[in-house]
Design a protein around this motif. Structure first.
Motif, PDB file in Angstrom:
ATOM      1  N   UNK A 199      38.535  39.842  42.361  1.00 33.55           N
ATOM      2  CA  UNK A 199      39.335  38.626  42.389  1.00 33.55           C
ATOM      3  C   UNK A 199      40.854  38.910  42.709  1.00 33.55           C
ATOM      4  N   UNK A 200      41.588  38.069  42.304  1.00 41.83           N
ATOM      5  CA  UNK A 200      43.046  38.357  42.668  1.00 41.83           C
ATOM      6  C   UNK A 200      43.835  38.526  41.341  1.00 41.83           C
ATOM      7  N   UNK A 201      44.356  39.669  41.339  1.00 43.43           N
ATOM      8  CA  UNK A 201      45.022  40.207  40.015  1.00 43.43           C
ATOM      9  C   UNK A 201      46.726  39.852  40.279  1.00 43.43           C
ATOM     10  N   UNK A 202      47.409  39.223  39.353  1.00 40.61           N
ATOM     11  CA  UNK A 202      48.812  39.015  39.468  1.00 40.61           C
ATOM     12  C   UNK A 202      49.489  39.656  38.324  1.00 40.61           C
ATOM     13  N   UNK A 203      50.423  40.441  38.469  1.00 47.80           N
ATOM     14  CA  UNK A 203      51.433  41.202  37.840  1.00 47.80           C
ATOM     15  C   UNK A 203      52.565  40.303  37.689  1.00 47.80           C
ATOM     16  N   UNK A 204      52.973  40.038  36.395  1.00 46.62           N
ATOM     17  CA  UNK A 204      54.169  38.935  36.256  1.00 46.62           C
ATOM     18  C   UNK A 204      55.001  39.648  35.207  1.00 46.62           C
ATOM     19  N   UNK A 205      56.389  39.450  35.707  1.00 45.85           N
ATOM     20  CA  UNK A 205      57.445  40.372  34.566  1.00 45.85           C
ATOM     21  C   UNK A 205      57.852  39.123  33.860  1.00 45.85           C
ATOM     22  N   UNK A 206      57.785  39.389  32.414  1.00 41.42           N
ATOM     23  CA  UNK A 206      58.454  38.341  31.378  1.00 41.42           C
ATOM     24  C   UNK A 206      59.851  38.620  30.870  1.00 41.42           C
ATOM     25  N   UNK A 207      60.769  38.113  31.279  1.00 40.28           N
ATOM     26  CA  UNK A 207      62.265  38.338  30.841  1.00 40.28           C
ATOM     27  C   UNK A 207      62.784  37.040  30.703  1.00 40.28           C
ATOM     28  N   UNK A 208      63.543  37.067  29.522  1.00 35.13           N
ATOM     29  CA  UNK A 208      64.358  35.795  29.069  1.00 35.13           C
ATOM     30  C   UNK A 208      63.406  34.496  29.166  1.00 35.13           C
ATOM     31  N   UNK A 259      61.123  33.709  31.188  1.00 34.40           N
ATOM     32  CA  UNK A 259      60.698  33.394  32.401  1.00 34.40           C
ATOM     33  C   UNK A 259      59.570  34.469  32.910  1.00 34.40           C
ATOM     34  N   UNK A 260      58.556  33.793  33.797  1.00 39.93           N
ATOM     35  CA  UNK A 260      57.542  34.695  34.200  1.00 39.93           C
ATOM     36  C   UNK A 260      57.781  34.845  35.808  1.00 39.93           C
ATOM     37  N   UNK A 261      57.885  35.901  36.286  1.00 43.20           N
ATOM     38  CA  UNK A 261      58.366  36.196  37.660  1.00 43.20           C
ATOM     39  C   UNK A 261      57.214  37.225  38.275  1.00 43.20           C
ATOM     40  N   UNK A 262      56.481  36.530  39.168  1.00 40.61           N
ATOM     41  CA  UNK A 262      55.486  37.290  39.944  1.00 40.61           C
ATOM     42  C   UNK A 262      56.068  38.470  40.610  1.00 40.61           C
ATOM     43  N   UNK A 263      55.269  39.691  40.478  1.00 47.54           N
ATOM     44  CA  UNK A 263      55.855  41.042  40.933  1.00 47.54           C
ATOM     45  C   UNK A 263      54.906  41.549  42.260  1.00 47.54           C
ATOM     46  N   UNK A 264      53.827  41.505  41.968  1.00 46.74           N
ATOM     47  CA  UNK A 264      52.774  42.051  42.802  1.00 46.74           C
ATOM     48  C   UNK A 264      51.138  41.254  42.642  1.00 46.74           C
ATOM     49  N   UNK A 265      50.600  41.079  43.807  1.00 46.19           N
ATOM     50  CA  UNK A 265      49.157  40.634  43.653  1.00 46.19           C
ATOM     51  C   UNK A 265      48.513  41.256  44.291  1.00 46.19           C
ATOM     52  N   UNK A 266      47.108  41.895  43.617  1.00 42.83           N
ATOM     53  CA  UNK A 266      46.381  42.575  44.318  1.00 42.83           C
ATOM     54  C   UNK A 266      44.917  41.695  44.398  1.00 42.83           C
ATOM     55  N   UNK A 267      44.389  41.966  45.862  1.00 43.59           N
ATOM     56  CA  UNK A 267      43.099  41.323  46.112  1.00 43.59           C
ATOM     57  C   UNK A 267      42.077  42.411  45.857  1.00 43.59           C
ATOM     58  N   UNK A 268      41.287  42.225  44.730  1.00 41.39           N
ATOM     59  CA  UNK A 268      40.229  43.541  44.466  1.00 41.39           C
ATOM     60  C   UNK A 268      39.096  43.008  44.812  1.00 41.39           C
ATOM     61  N   UNK A 269      38.549  43.935  45.794  1.00 45.56           N
ATOM     62  CA  UNK A 269      36.966  43.995  45.970  1.00 45.56           C
ATOM     63  C   UNK A 269      36.293  45.052  45.514  1.00 45.56           C
ATOM     64  N   UNK A 270      35.319  44.607  44.827  1.00 39.17           N
ATOM     65  CA  UNK A 270      34.266  45.888  44.019  1.00 39.17           C
ATOM     66  C   UNK A 270      32.987  45.461  44.724  1.00 39.17           C
ATOM     67  N   UNK A 271      32.396  46.713  45.568  1.00 41.54           N
ATOM     68  CA  UNK A 271      31.404  46.784  46.319  1.00 41.54           C
ATOM     69  C   UNK A 271      30.239  47.437  45.619  1.00 41.54           C
ATOM     70  N   UNK A 272      29.006  47.038  45.433  1.00 40.60           N
ATOM     71  CA  UNK A 272      27.759  47.761  44.896  1.00 40.60           C
ATOM     72  C   UNK A 272      27.422  49.012  45.640  1.00 40.60           C
ATOM     73  N   UNK A 273      27.710  48.902  46.945  1.00 42.91           N
ATOM     74  CA  UNK A 273      27.180  50.074  47.800  1.00 42.91           C
ATOM     75  C   UNK A 273      28.147  49.873  49.095  1.00 42.91           C
ATOM     76  N   UNK A 274      27.944  51.236  49.743  1.00 39.76           N
ATOM     77  CA  UNK A 274      28.770  51.204  51.001  1.00 39.76           C
ATOM     78  C   UNK A 274      28.047  50.565  51.848  1.00 39.76           C
ATOM     79  N   UNK A 275      28.749  49.473  52.411  1.00 41.85           N
ATOM     80  CA  UNK A 275      27.928  48.682  53.822  1.00 41.85           C
ATOM     81  C   UNK A 275      27.843  49.661  54.985  1.00 41.85           C
ATOM     82  N   UNK A 276      26.604  49.571  55.349  1.00 43.63           N
ATOM     83  CA  UNK A 276      26.288  49.912  56.877  1.00 43.63           C
ATOM     84  C   UNK A 276      26.368  49.114  57.867  1.00 43.63           C
ATOM     85  N   UNK A 277      27.066  49.716  58.965  1.00 43.43           N
ATOM     86  CA  UNK A 277      27.473  48.910  60.163  1.00 43.43           C
ATOM     87  C   UNK A 277      26.183  48.459  61.031  1.00 43.43           C
TER      88      UNK A 277
END
Length: 834
Positions: A609-618, A620-638
């Motif tokens: 899924x999409x993981x988002x890291x936010x910095x909390x200061x004063x 206020x939540x400020x987004x810093x980086x967003x990761x699109x994480x894909x977890x595969x069950x096995x290596x796909x064959x071409x």
């Protein structure tokens, strides 16, 4: 008193409290101020440096009008361009002690490396054409005049022992006011501390008997307060001296403790006619108190003082005591001490003579025929001699320390007024430390906000002087090895609206496109700045433009670190998955949130899924980086398709379709070659193990006394030569020197077999956003997972800058491996890991 290195510094004229024996002081956590950002030496912006042939650039004198920065060092004086201290060749005066004088200094038992030189201790303007300077001159002080235009000595040398201390380490302060010189120090070897007016006549000094006015005083600064300006009573200007001395008061705590003091004298004081002849008739001193409410701790050792002048003396501040509070103390009751009984000083409750002892000459006294201190009655002068100490203690403006910082030793302070975008005037402070850091801070309401801390020098060394130029928009810092010039602010460092506003820098504001200096905009209506809260004025849309976006693709069962480094030390990281807030701290939760990122443990496909890291200061939540994480069950064959008829036989890396056939570059990844590849790798590893075994045998001989170089030789047709060199060429070297350097020779091959095939090259990542097993190949020092079963810690050279936050997961990964080591290791040889 300063028996521990770990003390708490307090910013009120830079008072410090040394730790007690066995009882180091610990303040409440909410009082230990943290700088918002930390800028290391390599990240400084706009800095310039000057380093001459001398050392100890401890004395800086700025003249903003002509744009000159005068520098007093050890054995030399310099005149630098204030606009750029590193430009052109500076004007220089070499002023070393003669060889004969240095030999006399050595014969007195002084240190040849520090004391037996000419340390410049005094340098100020004397008149419109000349400067006046004094130096220790190898424990035989001298003074002289400098022609400003030619920048050379314009006269012979004068005796300096009444104006300059012998010892370069003694506390000292001095002023030239209307061609009159006021100094304070312990001048000679066995002399008492003294405050003097020694040029021109009449010369005045403090009293030593029967009541000694100064008790082992160590001076740190002085300032002139022109109270005569717009005075309704015809008052005189006053000179204030700041120092630390032995306590004389009767207190329930430390009877022999040192205390912070302020003393003052009148500028037109001429001494008494008979009593206090050639002595101050206006000398009074009072105690400066800096303590924590509800805590029986006082900060008693003065390190530095800065006079922040306002439009009137009553509004001016000796940071952070007001002149008005100091005046109030000197107008209060006196203290007394019975010299014969040796008792401590207590409040005086008897009759006070008229006119008030220690006061300056005013219009009222002139009307009574007292036109100068010479006309004061003897009973007034006798009272002043025995009652120099005031009963009232001077408290800081906020009745508590303005800044507390653990484990930091502050050395110097400077301040200035800054007008913010809201039109308010803020006090900006620049504070130096004993390790060469400069903190930029601003007073907001009743506390101090440290905007940033700057590492000025690669090698730790105390900040010895700080001066500020509003005209040049620069701050100048002197130290043992160099003079550094830095801009008053670096608004361009803040790349987003949130970063600009949260910095709460009165110099900087957001104009809609970038962070700019407030003074560079004629109209401030479009500027965004929130000095009080650091949170208002930025829209979320502007934050989204600054978000980093990265992709990760890993195998199921792998552990993946999603890194999130925050630029602010005051921010805390928070994570969301698909917009839902994550809270995970245990191994069973599937992930672990740390200060440097999110660790997904034994990743499963449902955790994609999409993981988002936010910095909390004063708040206020400020987004810093967003990761699109894909977890595969096995290596796909071409999929296999007919070969392409085009010239190239693979598709563009940006295309989502697969190539119809593998290029020769990737043929080794085909299924039928996998077994051959792994068997080859195993054979290579077996050979390496055999070679390493022989090497270890030779190292064993080294440990028994054989050192230096080693070689392995095989007496066959082809010779394999390998040298193992210790870095120090000594088997008995230290742990740091016990590294081995492999020097390859001619490779050996078997006479009956062909040479083993080389290991196949690793495939290149798909794009600059792809990572191997969830880790960036560019991270400086991170645990990297190898084939799912073990971890390798990649270590850089000592010179690389590595964030300490990178190591926060090391312990966590060790526990994971311990838990999984019996289940993840497989018996099949082609699934083992290195």
């Amino acid at each position: 008193m300063e028996t521990h290195r770990e003390w708490l510094s307090s910013l009120l004229l830079l008072c410090v409290l040394p730790s007690l024996y066995g009882y180091p002081f610990r303040p409440p956590l909410d009082l230990d101020v943290t700088p918002r950002t930390t800028i290391y030496f390599t990240g400084l912006l706009g800095g310039r440096r000057f380093r001459g042939s001398s050392m100890n650039y401890s004395l800086l004198v700025l003249e903003d009008g002509p744009g000159v920065l005068y520098v007093g060092a050890r054995g030399a004086l310099f005149a630098l361009q204030a606009s750029d201290i590193s430009s052109a060749s500076p004007k220089t005066i070499d002023w070393e002690a003669s060889e004969e004088q240095m030999n006399q200094c050595l014969n007195k038992g002084k240190d040849s490396k520090t004391e037996c030189y000419n340390h410049i201790r005094f340098l100020q303007r004397f008149n419109s054409t000349h400067l006046y300077t004094c130096g220790t001159h190898a424990f035989s002080p001298l003074c002289t005049y400098i022609d400003e235009r030619e920048f050379r000595f314009s006269s012979g040398f004068e005796e300096g022992r009444e104006k300059c201390p012998y010892d370069p380490t003694k506390g000292y302060t001095g002023l030239l006011i209307d061609q009159q010189m006021y100094t304070a120090s312990q001048y000679e070897f066995r002399s008492f501390p003294d405050i003097r007016r020694n040029y021109p006549n009449p010369t005045l000094k403090t009293e030593e008997a029967p009541t000694q006015w100064l008790q082992d005083a160590d001076f740190v600064g002085s300032a002139l307060v022109r109270e005569s300006l717009s005075s309704s009573v015809g008052d005189d200007d006053k000179i204030f001296f700041f120092f630390t001395e032995k306590s004389e008061e009767l207190t329930p705590y430390f009877s022999n403790n040192r205390v912070a003091r302020v003393a003052r004298v009148c500028k037109r004081d001429r001494g008494g006619l008979l009593t206090l002849q050639k002595k101050w008739t206006s000398f009074l001193k009072a105690r400066l108190v800096c303590s924590l409410p509800d805590y029986e701790f006082h900060f008693n050792v003065l390190r530095s003082v800065f006079y922040l002048e306002a439009s009137s003396p009553q509004d001016s501040v000796f940071y952070a005591y007001s002149v008005l509070e100091i005046q109030w103390a000197f107008e209060g009751p006196y203290m007394e001490s019975k010299v014969d009984s040796g008792s401590k000083w207590t409040q005086y409750t008897g009759k006070v003579p008229e006119p008030r002892p220690g006061s300056c000459i005013t219009d009222e006294l002139r009307e009574r025929g007292i036109n100068s201190s010479i006309n004061l009655p003897d009973d007034v002068l006798h009272f002043v001699r025995r009652h120099p100490l005031m009963y009232r203690q001077i408290l800081p403006q906020e009745r508590r320390p303005l800044l507390l910082k653990r484990n930091v030793d502050y050395t110097k302070i400077a301040a200035l007024h800054v007008t913010g975008a809201d039109g308010r005037i803020y006090h900006m402070l620049f504070i130096g430390t004993d390790e060469g850091w400069l903190q930029r801070a601003v007073k907001v309401k009743d506390h101090l906000h440290i905007i940033e801390e700057l590492q000025l020098f690669e090698e730790p060394q105390p900040v010895e002087s700080i001066v500020i130029s509003e005209k040049q928009r620069s701050v100048y810092v002197g130290s043992h090895t160099a003079v550094v010039q830095l801009p008053l602010c670096t608004c361009s460092r803040y790349s987003s609206c949130f970063d600009c506003v949260m910095a709460r820098d009165p110099f900087c504001a957001w104009d809609g496109l970038e962070c700019v200096m407030v003074t560079s905009n004629h109209s401030r209506a479009n500027l965004t700045q929130d000095m009080f809260n650091g949170m208002v004025g930025c829209e979320r849309a502007s934050a989204d433009d600054q978000v980093l976006r990265r992709s990760r693709s890993v195998m199921a069962g792998d552990d993946v670190l999603l890194q999130c480094e925050l630029s602010s030390n005051l921010a805390t990281p928070e994570w969301t998955l698909g917009g839902q807030h994550l809270q995970g701290y245990g191994l069973d939760s599937g992930f672990r949130i740390g200060t440097d990122g999110l660790l997904v443990i034994g990743a499963q496909t449902y955790q994609s899924g999409e993981y988002c890291c936010l910095a909390l200061e004063n708040g206020v939540h400020v987004p810093v980086v967003v990761y699109s994480l894909t977890i595969r069950q096995e290596v796909p064959l071409r999929p296999t398709q007919p070969p392409l008829t085009t010239e190239n036989n693979w598709t563009s890396p940006q295309s989502n379709s697969y190539p119809t056939s593998l290029s020769p570059r990737f043929e080794f990844l085909s299924v039928r070659n996998m077994e051959t590849m792994y068997l080859s790798l195993i054979a290579i590893l077996g050979g390496l193990c055999l070679v390493l075994t022989v090497i270890l045998l030779y190292v064993g001989f080294c440990l028994q006394g054989r050192g230096g170089k080693y070689s392995l030789r095989a007496e066959k047709k082809r010779v394999a030569h390998m040298e193992l060199n210790t870095i120090s060429n000594n088997c008995n070297g230290s742990a740091r020197d016990g590294l081995l350097q492999v020097v390859p020779g001619e490779a050996a091959t078997s006479p009956n077999k062909e040479p083993l095939p080389p290991a196949p090259p690793l495939p290149a990542p798909n794009s600059e956003h792809e990572f191997i097993n969830g880790f960036s190949a560019t991270l400086p020092s991170v645990l990297r997972k190898m084939n799912g079963n073990s971890y390798v810690l990649l270590r850089q050279s000592d010179g690389d800058t590595v964030s300490p936050l990178y190591y926060s997961f090391t312990e966590e990964l060790s526990r994971i491996l311990e838990k999984r080591k019996h289940t993840l290791l497989c018996s099949k040889p082609d699934e083992s890991s290195v």
